[in-house]
Write an enzyme that holds these catalytic residues in place. Structure first.
Site, short mmCIF file in Angstrom:
data_model
loop_
_atom_site.label_atom_id
_atom_site.label_comp_id
_atom_site.label_asym_id
_atom_site.label_seq_id
_atom_site.Cartn_x
_atom_site.Cartn_y
_atom_site.Cartn_z
N CYS A 77 -6.94 13.05 3.08
CA CYS A 77 -6.28 12.78 4.38
C CYS A 77 -6.02 14.08 5.15
O CYS A 77 -5.56 15.07 4.57
CB CYS A 77 -4.97 12.04 4.13
SG CYS A 77 -4.13 11.59 5.65
N CYS A 81 1.62 15.72 5.19
CA CYS A 81 2.93 15.20 4.75
C CYS A 81 3.28 15.87 3.42
O CYS A 81 2.52 15.72 2.44
CB CYS A 81 2.87 13.69 4.57
SG CYS A 81 2.07 12.86 5.96
N CYS A 121 -0.46 -5.28 -0.92
CA CYS A 121 -0.44 -4.25 0.13
C CYS A 121 -1.58 -3.26 -0.08
O CYS A 121 -1.71 -2.64 -1.14
CB CYS A 121 0.89 -3.51 0.10
SG CYS A 121 0.98 -2.22 1.35
N CYS A 152 -0.36 -7.17 3.38
CA CYS A 152 0.28 -6.01 4.01
C CYS A 152 -0.76 -4.88 4.00
O CYS A 152 -1.60 -4.83 3.11
CB CYS A 152 1.52 -5.60 3.21
SG CYS A 152 2.34 -4.13 3.84
N CYS A 212 7.13 -3.45 8.07
CA CYS A 212 7.62 -2.91 6.80
C CYS A 212 7.82 -1.42 7.04
O CYS A 212 6.84 -0.70 7.27
CB CYS A 212 6.59 -3.16 5.70
SG CYS A 212 7.00 -2.34 4.14
N ARG A 284 13.25 -2.96 -0.51
CA ARG A 284 12.39 -2.75 -1.68
C ARG A 284 12.74 -1.46 -2.41
O ARG A 284 12.72 -0.38 -1.82
CB ARG A 284 10.91 -2.75 -1.27
CG ARG A 284 9.96 -2.64 -2.48
CD ARG A 284 8.50 -2.86 -2.11
NE ARG A 284 8.35 -4.11 -1.38
CZ ARG A 284 7.85 -4.20 -0.15
NH1 ARG A 284 7.44 -3.11 0.48
NH2 ARG A 284 7.76 -5.36 0.44
C1 DTB Z 1 5.97 2.73 0.52
O1 DTB Z 1 7.03 2.84 1.17
N1 DTB Z 1 5.77 3.25 -0.68
C2 DTB Z 1 4.43 2.98 -1.12
C3 DTB Z 1 3.86 2.07 0.00
N2 DTB Z 1 4.91 2.08 0.97
C4 DTB Z 1 2.55 2.35 0.57
C5 DTB Z 1 3.66 4.19 -1.46
C6 DTB Z 1 4.31 5.05 -2.52
C7 DTB Z 1 3.38 6.17 -2.86
C8 DTB Z 1 3.87 6.99 -4.01
C9 DTB Z 1 2.94 8.11 -4.35
C10 DTB Z 1 1.52 7.68 -4.58
O2 DTB Z 1 1.26 6.96 -5.57
O3 DTB Z 1 0.67 8.05 -3.76
FE1 SF4 Z 2 -2.11 10.99 4.78
FE2 SF4 Z 2 0.46 11.53 5.11
FE3 SF4 Z 2 -0.35 8.98 4.66
FE4 SF4 Z 2 -0.46 10.87 2.72
S1 SF4 Z 2 1.38 10.03 3.70
S2 SF4 Z 2 -2.02 9.38 3.21
S3 SF4 Z 2 -1.01 12.72 3.88
S4 SF4 Z 2 -0.79 10.26 6.45
#
Ligand code: DTB
Ligand code: SF4
Ligand code: SAM
Length: 348
Positions: A77, A81, A121, A152, A212, A284
């Site tokens: 990506c 972040c 999701c 989702c 969400c 959640r």
């Molecule tokens: C959310 O709030 N948490 C989930 C979902 N929405 C997409 C993602 C958590 C990711 C944790 C780190 C990983 O496994 O990438």
């Molecule tokens: Fe890309 Fe940020 Fe989503 Fe991770 S959280 S997949 S770096 S946009």
């Protein structure tokens, strides 16, 4: 014990009676940061009591939603972040993969349904999908919806026409987190703005897709930023139907890998305040359960969490396995239902 033991057994307080208040349970927004901070600072037992009282007015005792995640397009990506193992900027060992094929996604969704999930999701590591990406995801949504699951997706920033296209394909929810307070956001990511996130949420809402939206605790934020995140979420009009509260999974190679672990009680407080300020939302208990222990999770349910990510994996990191969750939910008297009854006033 099998996963089917989770369904249709006697709930902890059967039969379920809903006490519907004549008036709104809590003052509705706008919520000030000060009011939220005051809730966060309450003696823990008082806060838990208040949150559980609000919770029981809107949801049947013991009710829990099981949502399974699948990373349909992993890694590479372009965003930065600071918490995310899927950013191409960080060396986390996550290998970039292209979008999964429909039959592979359908197999995973069917397995999730067979294990007891009601929501599926699909996550993609995009900054913003292109038109052709949305076309392909629309096919996935239609196929998963066809299995009788709630759908989702979380694909990054959307244009209005993307949201309409996904709605037409049968998308029920779109996940797009605000993650933290606006004042702390630039410390965490600088390849997009907070306003970008709000714009996508508005497009999703306008297309008639349920929202969400939640955040992450444990990224080095101050208490005022935690209050600021809840204020942003609770003051959305309407507030989100689903509110994922994540505890940071500290992934080596990400800039936030060495963040101070969150005090478990502070995490429980965030769940409680989300419940009080967004009484009818599905709150959640999201990422971080593997690091949490059963007793803290139980406190989160007491604080009003009524949904979990269910399945051995989140997107790329681990989650408690289905067997462990089956045992935990049974021990706590929490019951997943194949068809969720929606209490009056509940839109989740
Ligand atoms: C959310 O709030 N948490 C989930 C979902 N929405 C997409 C993602 C958590 C990711 C944790 C780190 C990983 O496994 O990438
Ligand atoms: Fe890309 Fe940020 Fe989503 Fe991770 S959280 S997949 S770096 S946009
Ligand atoms: N790329 C899309 C986006 O950013 O909206 C969708 C996928 S992204 C991984 C979805 C959410 O996962 C993020 O907004 C964040 O809240 C959460 N998340 C990512 N990495 C995390 C981590 N290490 N710990 C906790 N939550 C995390």
């Amino acid at each position: 014990m099998t996963t089917s033991d989770l369904f249709f057994e006697a709930p902890i307080s059967a039969p379920v009676t809903l006490h519907r208040p004549a008036k709104p349970v809590t003052p509705q927004g706008p919520w000030t940061i000060e009011a939220i901070q005051a809730l966060l600072d309450k003696p823990l037992m008082d806060l838990l009591f208040e949150a559980q009282t609000v919770h029981r007015r809107h949801f049947p005792a013991g009710d829990i939603e099981l949502a399974t995640l699948l990373s349909v397009k992993t890694g590479g990506c372009p965003e930065n972040c600071g918490y995310c193992p899927q950013s191409a900027e960080f060396d986390t060992g996550v290998k970039a993969q292209k979008l999964m094929e429909v039959d592979e996604v359908v197999r995973a969704a069917q397995a999730a349904k067979d294990a007891g999930a009601t929501r599926f999701c699909m996550g993609a590591a995009w900054r913003a999908p292109k038109d052709r990406d949305v076309e392909k995801v629309a096919v996935l949504v239609e196929a998963v919806k066809g299995l009788g699951l709630q759908t989702c997706a979380t694909l990054g920033m959307l244009e209005p026409h993307h949201a309409h296209q996904l709605k037409a394909a049968g998308l029920d929810y779109y996940n797009h987190n605000l993650d933290t307070a606006p004042e702390y956001y630039t410390d965490v990511v600088d390849t997009r703005t907070y306003q970008d996130r709000l714009d996508t949420l508005a497009h999703v809402r306008s297309a008639g897709i349920s929202v969400c939206c939640g955040g992450i605790v444990g990224m080095g934020e101050q208490p005022v930023h935690r209050a600021g995140l809840i204020a942003q979420l609770a003051n959305l009009n309407p507030y989100p139907e689903s509110v994922p509260i994540n505890s940071l999974v500290r992934v080596p190679g990400t800039p936030l890998a060495d963040s101070e672990p969150v005090d478990p009680f502070d995490f429980v407080r965030m769940i409680a305040v989300a419940r009080i300020t967004m009484p009818t939302a599905r709150v959640r208990l999201s990422a971080g359960r593997q690091q949490m222990g059963d007793a803290v999770q139980a406190l989160c349910f007491m604080a009003g969490a009524n949904s979990i990510f269910y399945g051995d994996k989140l997107l790329v990191t681990g989650n408690p396995d289905v067997e462990a969750d089956t045992v935990l939910l049974r021990k706590l008297g929490l019951n997943a239902r194949q068809v969720q009854e929606q209490p009056e006033g509940c839109t989740a």
